[in-house]
Design a protein around this motif. Structure first.
Motif, PDB file in Angstrom:
ATOM      1  N   GLU A  85      35.853   3.344  32.080  1.00 16.99           N
ATOM      2  CA  GLU A  85      34.877   2.738  32.997  1.00 16.99           C
ATOM      3  C   GLU A  85      35.224   3.056  34.455  1.00 16.99           C
ATOM      4  O   GLU A  85      34.335   3.342  35.267  1.00 16.99           O
ATOM      5  CB  GLU A  85      34.794   1.222  32.801  1.00 16.99           C
ATOM      6  CG  GLU A  85      34.153   0.800  31.499  1.00 16.99           C
ATOM      7  CD  GLU A  85      35.130   0.776  30.318  1.00 16.99           C
ATOM      8  OE1 GLU A  85      34.671   0.546  29.187  1.00 16.99           O
ATOM      9  OE2 GLU A  85      36.349   1.005  30.512  1.00 16.99           O
ATOM     10  N   CYS A 137      35.638  -0.178  45.523  1.00 22.78           N
ATOM     11  CA  CYS A 137      35.014   1.053  46.020  1.00 22.78           C
ATOM     12  C   CYS A 137      33.639   1.248  45.385  1.00 22.78           C
ATOM     13  O   CYS A 137      32.669   1.559  46.081  1.00 22.78           O
ATOM     14  CB  CYS A 137      35.896   2.266  45.715  1.00 22.78           C
ATOM     15  SG  CYS A 137      37.364   2.427  46.730  1.00 22.78           S
ATOM     16  N   ALA A 138      33.565   1.078  44.073  1.00 21.30           N
ATOM     17  CA  ALA A 138      32.288   1.256  43.373  1.00 21.30           C
ATOM     18  C   ALA A 138      31.248   0.283  43.902  1.00 21.30           C
ATOM     19  O   ALA A 138      30.093   0.659  44.140  1.00 21.30           O
ATOM     20  CB  ALA A 138      32.484   1.087  41.863  1.00 21.30           C
ATOM     21  N   TYR A 166      35.391   7.629  45.283  1.00 24.01           N
ATOM     22  CA  TYR A 166      36.815   7.630  44.976  1.00 24.01           C
ATOM     23  C   TYR A 166      37.123   8.636  43.881  1.00 24.01           C
ATOM     24  O   TYR A 166      36.271   9.012  43.088  1.00 24.01           O
ATOM     25  CB  TYR A 166      37.328   6.235  44.609  1.00 24.01           C
ATOM     26  CG  TYR A 166      36.818   5.650  43.307  1.00 24.01           C
ATOM     27  CD1 TYR A 166      37.509   5.849  42.112  1.00 24.01           C
ATOM     28  CD2 TYR A 166      35.665   4.877  43.277  1.00 24.01           C
ATOM     29  CE1 TYR A 166      37.046   5.295  40.925  1.00 24.01           C
ATOM     30  CE2 TYR A 166      35.203   4.324  42.096  1.00 24.01           C
ATOM     31  CZ  TYR A 166      35.907   4.537  40.919  1.00 24.01           C
ATOM     32  OH  TYR A 166      35.451   3.989  39.744  1.00 24.01           O
ATOM     33  N   GLY A 201      29.965   1.376  47.174  1.00 20.79           N
ATOM     34  CA  GLY A 201      29.406   2.730  47.200  1.00 20.79           C
ATOM     35  C   GLY A 201      30.342   3.723  47.860  1.00 20.79           C
ATOM     36  O   GLY A 201      29.908   4.782  48.317  1.00 20.79           O
ATOM     37  N   ALA A 211      39.414   0.287  42.679  1.00 16.98           N
ATOM     38  CA  ALA A 211      38.355   1.177  42.204  1.00 16.98           C
ATOM     39  C   ALA A 211      37.038   0.415  42.078  1.00 16.98           C
ATOM     40  O   ALA A 211      35.977   0.917  42.481  1.00 16.98           O
ATOM     41  CB  ALA A 211      38.739   1.800  40.860  1.00 16.98           C
ATOM     42  N   GLY A 212      37.093  -0.788  41.532  1.00 19.34           N
ATOM     43  CA  GLY A 212      35.884  -1.605  41.411  1.00 19.34           C
ATOM     44  C   GLY A 212      35.292  -1.954  42.758  1.00 19.34           C
ATOM     45  O   GLY A 212      34.064  -1.956  42.932  1.00 19.34           O
ATOM     46  N   SER A 233      32.827   5.716  37.142  1.00 16.70           N
ATOM     47  CA  SER A 233      32.249   5.517  38.474  1.00 16.70           C
ATOM     48  C   SER A 233      32.876   6.420  39.526  1.00 16.70           C
ATOM     49  O   SER A 233      32.396   6.483  40.656  1.00 16.70           O
ATOM     50  CB  SER A 233      32.424   4.055  38.906  1.00 16.70           C
ATOM     51  OG  SER A 233      31.586   3.225  38.130  1.00 16.70           O
ATOM     52  N   ALA A 234      33.953   7.095  39.170  1.00 16.00           N
ATOM     53  CA  ALA A 234      34.646   7.978  40.123  1.00 16.00           C
ATOM     54  C   ALA A 234      33.854   9.259  40.344  1.00 16.00           C
ATOM     55  O   ALA A 234      33.088   9.691  39.482  1.00 16.00           O
ATOM     56  CB  ALA A 234      36.043   8.314  39.595  1.00 16.00           C
ATOM     57  N   GLN A 235      34.074   9.880  41.487  1.00 22.68           N
ATOM     58  CA  GLN A 235      33.443  11.162  41.769  1.00 22.68           C
ATOM     59  C   GLN A 235      34.225  12.307  41.143  1.00 22.68           C
ATOM     60  O   GLN A 235      33.698  13.393  40.973  1.00 22.68           O
ATOM     61  CB  GLN A 235      33.313  11.375  43.283  1.00 22.68           C
ATOM     62  CG  GLN A 235      32.105  10.678  43.892  1.00 22.68           C
ATOM     63  CD  GLN A 235      32.085   9.180  43.636  1.00 22.68           C
ATOM     64  OE1 GLN A 235      33.023   8.467  43.953  1.00 22.68           O
ATOM     65  NE2 GLN A 235      31.007   8.701  43.040  1.00 22.68           N
TER      66      GLN A 235
END
Length: 147
Positions: A121, A100-101, A107, A104, A97-98, A125-127
C-alpha cells in the motif's frame, strides 16, 4: 531545478549520507532535511517538558516534539525519500509516507525486495520504489537536470 528533499525512515545505516554525498558529487542543486537521526537525542526530545516515571509518557512527549520538525519538513519539501530497513519496523516511516500521500507530496520508497508485500500500500502511492541509494541518486539527477 532546485529541489528540497526530506529523508525519512531507518536510522541504523548510512543511506542518507550515500544519497547526500552522491548528489553533492554530481553537483545537484538539492537541499536535504531529515528527522533527528541520533536515537538518544530523539528519545530525549521531550525531556524539557518534565521528567516522567513511565517510559510510555516520555516516548509520547518526545514523539510530539519530534513531530513538529517532521511535519514542517514534509510540508516544505518537494519530494520525500522514505527508507524502510530490515532490522526494525519503521512505523514512523510508514506514517510519513501516509502523510505525504494525504498532502499530495511525491515520495520515493527505498527498500529491498523482501519488503514488497508488507509495503504494497505504501509503494502503491509512491512515485517510485528504489532498492538502493544509487537508484535514488539517479532519479534525483534526472529530476534536477532535465529541462
Amino acid at each position: 531545478m532546485k529541489l528540497k528533499v526530506y529523508l525519512s525512515g531507518e536510522i541504523h545505516s548510512n543511506w542518507r549520507t550515500q544519497i547526500i554525498e552522491g548528489c553533492k558529487n554530481l553537483g545537484l542543486d538539492i537541499t536535504f532535511s531529515s528527522a533527528v537521526t541520533d536515537h538518544d537525542a530523539s528519545d530525549a526530545a521531550g525531556d524539557g517538558l518534565g521528567e516522567e516515571s513511565n517510559s510510555f509518557w516520555r516516548d509520547h512527549k518526545s514523539a510530539k516534539v519530534n513531530a513538529v520538525r517532521i511535519k514542517y519538513s514534509i510540508e516544505n519539501c518537494d519530494l520525500a525519500i522514505i527508507r524502510f530497513g530490515e532490522k526494525y519496523k519503521q512505523w514512523n516511516a510508514a506514517f510519513d509516507a501516509g502523510y505525504c500521500a494525504a498532502l499530495g507530496k511525491p515520495y520515493i520508497t527505498l527498500h529491498d525486495e523482501s519488503l514488497v508485500h508488507a509495503l504494497k500500500e505504501v509503494d502503491g502511492s509512491a512515485q517510485a520504489w528504489a532498492q538502493s541509494p544509487t537508484q535514488v541518486i539517479d532519479i534525483l539527477k534526472y529530476l534536477t537536470t532535465q529541462a
